[in-house]
Design a protein around this motif. Structure first.
Motif, PDB file in Angstrom:
ATOM      1  N   VAL A   1      42.679   5.224  45.456  1.00 26.21           N
ATOM      2  CA  VAL A   1      42.057   6.491  45.846  1.00 26.21           C
ATOM      3  C   VAL A   1      41.007   6.198  46.918  1.00 26.21           C
ATOM      4  O   VAL A   1      40.145   5.344  46.740  1.00 26.21           O
ATOM      5  CB  VAL A   1      41.398   7.202  44.649  1.00 26.21           C
ATOM      6  CG1 VAL A   1      40.682   8.468  45.100  1.00 26.21           C
ATOM      7  CG2 VAL A   1      42.438   7.527  43.588  1.00 26.21           C
TER       8      VAL A   1
ATOM      9  N   ILE B   1      33.833   7.594  38.338  1.00 26.49           N
ATOM     10  CA  ILE B   1      35.058   6.794  38.254  1.00 26.49           C
ATOM     11  C   ILE B   1      35.170   6.288  36.827  1.00 26.49           C
ATOM     12  O   ILE B   1      34.265   5.605  36.339  1.00 26.49           O
ATOM     13  CB  ILE B   1      35.017   5.614  39.242  1.00 26.49           C
ATOM     14  CG1 ILE B   1      34.727   6.110  40.665  1.00 26.49           C
ATOM     15  CG2 ILE B   1      36.331   4.830  39.191  1.00 26.49           C
ATOM     16  CD1 ILE B   1      34.322   5.017  41.628  1.00 26.49           C
TER      17      ILE B   1
ATOM     18  N   ILE C   1      33.475  14.670  42.696  1.00 22.70           N
ATOM     19  CA  ILE C   1      34.846  14.149  42.596  1.00 22.70           C
ATOM     20  C   ILE C   1      34.888  13.225  41.391  1.00 22.70           C
ATOM     21  O   ILE C   1      34.099  12.281  41.291  1.00 22.70           O
ATOM     22  CB  ILE C   1      35.259  13.391  43.872  1.00 22.70           C
ATOM     23  CG1 ILE C   1      35.199  14.332  45.096  1.00 22.70           C
ATOM     24  CG2 ILE C   1      36.653  12.791  43.716  1.00 22.70           C
ATOM     25  CD1 ILE C   1      35.408  13.635  46.428  1.00 22.70           C
ATOM     26  N   HIS C   2      35.800  13.488  40.477  1.00 27.58           N
ATOM     27  CA  HIS C   2      35.966  12.709  39.253  1.00 27.58           C
ATOM     28  C   HIS C   2      37.324  12.012  39.333  1.00 27.58           C
ATOM     29  O   HIS C   2      38.358  12.673  39.486  1.00 27.58           O
ATOM     30  CB  HIS C   2      35.910  13.637  38.043  1.00 27.58           C
ATOM     31  CG  HIS C   2      36.090  12.942  36.744  1.00 27.58           C
ATOM     32  ND1 HIS C   2      35.072  12.242  36.122  1.00 27.58           N
ATOM     33  CD2 HIS C   2      37.174  12.824  35.944  1.00 27.58           C
ATOM     34  CE1 HIS C   2      35.531  11.735  34.993  1.00 27.58           C
ATOM     35  NE2 HIS C   2      36.799  12.070  34.871  1.00 27.58           N
ATOM     36  N   ILE C   3      37.323  10.678  39.229  1.00 26.93           N
ATOM     37  CA  ILE C   3      38.550   9.877  39.343  1.00 26.93           C
ATOM     38  C   ILE C   3      38.805   9.188  38.017  1.00 26.93           C
ATOM     39  O   ILE C   3      37.952   8.451  37.524  1.00 26.93           O
ATOM     40  CB  ILE C   3      38.410   8.827  40.464  1.00 26.93           C
ATOM     41  CG1 ILE C   3      38.094   9.510  41.802  1.00 26.93           C
ATOM     42  CG2 ILE C   3      39.664   7.963  40.556  1.00 26.93           C
ATOM     43  CD1 ILE C   3      37.612   8.562  42.885  1.00 26.93           C
TER      44      ILE C   3
ATOM     45  N   SER D   1      40.752   2.930  36.271  1.00 26.89           N
ATOM     46  CA  SER D   1      40.944   3.216  37.692  1.00 26.89           C
ATOM     47  C   SER D   1      40.731   1.935  38.490  1.00 26.89           C
ATOM     48  O   SER D   1      39.935   1.080  38.115  1.00 26.89           O
ATOM     49  CB  SER D   1      39.965   4.291  38.159  1.00 26.89           C
ATOM     50  OG  SER D   1      40.233   5.513  37.523  1.00 26.89           O
TER      51      SER D   1
ATOM     52  N   ILE E   1      39.572   1.697  44.481  1.00 25.69           N
ATOM     53  CA  ILE E   1      38.862   2.902  44.898  1.00 25.69           C
ATOM     54  C   ILE E   1      38.031   2.537  46.131  1.00 25.69           C
ATOM     55  O   ILE E   1      37.263   1.574  46.094  1.00 25.69           O
ATOM     56  CB  ILE E   1      37.933   3.430  43.782  1.00 25.69           C
ATOM     57  CG1 ILE E   1      38.682   3.555  42.434  1.00 25.69           C
ATOM     58  CG2 ILE E   1      37.281   4.737  44.205  1.00 25.69           C
ATOM     59  CD1 ILE E   1      39.859   4.472  42.430  1.00 25.69           C
TER      60      ILE E   1
ATOM     61  N   SER F   1      43.492   6.295  37.835  1.00 23.85           N
ATOM     62  CA  SER F   1      44.151   6.394  39.139  1.00 23.85           C
ATOM     63  C   SER F   1      43.986   5.093  39.912  1.00 23.85           C
ATOM     64  O   SER F   1      43.024   4.348  39.703  1.00 23.85           O
ATOM     65  CB  SER F   1      43.569   7.556  39.940  1.00 23.85           C
ATOM     66  OG  SER F   1      43.865   8.782  39.303  1.00 23.85           O
TER      67      SER F   1
ATOM     68  N   ILE G   1      40.792  13.915  40.013  1.00 21.87           N
ATOM     69  CA  ILE G   1      42.002  13.183  40.401  1.00 21.87           C
ATOM     70  C   ILE G   1      42.339  12.296  39.214  1.00 21.87           C
ATOM     71  O   ILE G   1      41.589  11.373  38.893  1.00 21.87           O
ATOM     72  CB  ILE G   1      41.760  12.346  41.666  1.00 21.87           C
ATOM     73  CG1 ILE G   1      41.358  13.264  42.831  1.00 21.87           C
ATOM     74  CG2 ILE G   1      42.992  11.512  42.003  1.00 21.87           C
ATOM     75  CD1 ILE G   1      40.800  12.536  44.032  1.00 21.87           C
ATOM     76  N   THR G   2      43.452  12.605  38.534  1.00 28.15           N
ATOM     77  CA  THR G   2      43.788  11.881  37.308  1.00 28.15           C
ATOM     78  C   THR G   2      45.225  11.387  37.343  1.00 28.15           C
ATOM     79  O   THR G   2      46.119  12.061  37.861  1.00 28.15           O
ATOM     80  CB  THR G   2      43.590  12.779  36.070  1.00 28.15           C
ATOM     81  OG1 THR G   2      44.393  13.947  36.194  1.00 28.15           O
ATOM     82  CG2 THR G   2      42.127  13.194  35.930  1.00 28.15           C
TER      83      THR G   2
END
Length: 170
Positions: free
Chosen positions: A83, A99, A75-77, A103, A106, A80, A50-51
């Motif tokens: 989230v 993360i 899951i890679h954030i 970001s 979260i 963002s 998720i970018t």
């Protein structure tokens, strides 16, 4: 089809060149996104990225790869804001959730994580850059057979910054 990539990884075979492997699913520049009820199995590298996104909710994801699979983040954030990851089962050979890179906001709730490296914030500040992650809450996580549990990774002198990190109900 991750097995073909894992055997060629520089993480498992030091004399191999480090090559970037494909990410199974990437959500880039998404706004008000809902992702739910998915099963991802044996990605070549990252399972879900998720970018540069805002207001994303992921729920009821099952992310599965063997403990020996290199660089298979669940899951890679990155870059963002807003989230939420809830009610997920992540079993990989790397970070359950990573993360990075500017970001914030979260929220992780009701996570079952392991094996793997656990929940990672960073790496931040590599190559003497300024990056930050802030306002992260983990509430209700079951971490088992993880190498690190929860960690913040920064490069010494690189300017990485993590703040407002809250952990509850482990």
């Amino acid at each position: 089809m991750g097995h073909n990539w894992w055997s060629r990884s520089c993480k498992t075979t030091p004399n191999h060149a480090c090559e970037a492997a494909p990410t199974a699913v990437t959500f880039h520049r998404c706004f008000h996104l809902r992702v739910k009820d998915l099963k991802l199995l044996n990605s070549q590298q990252i399972h879900v990225a998720i970018t540069s996104s805002r207001n994303v909710i992921t729920s009821n994801l099952r992310v599965l790869a063997p403990a020996f699979s290199p660089n298979t983040d669940g899951i890679h954030i990155g870059a963002s804001k807003g989230v939420e990851v809830k009610d997920c089962l992540i079993q990989t050979g790397d970070d359950c959730i990573s993360i990075v890179t500017n970001s914030s906001k979260i929220r992780i709730t009701n996570l079952s994580c392991g094996p793997g490296h656990g929940i990672s914030i960073g790496s931040l500040g590599k190559f003497n850059t300024w990056e930050k992650v802030q306002d992260v809450t983990v509430d209700g996580a079951f971490l088992y057979r993880t190498g690190n549990g929860v960690r913040i990774k920064t490069w010494q002198g690189g300017g990485g910054f993590a703040s407002d990190i809250t952990f509850r109900k482990f």
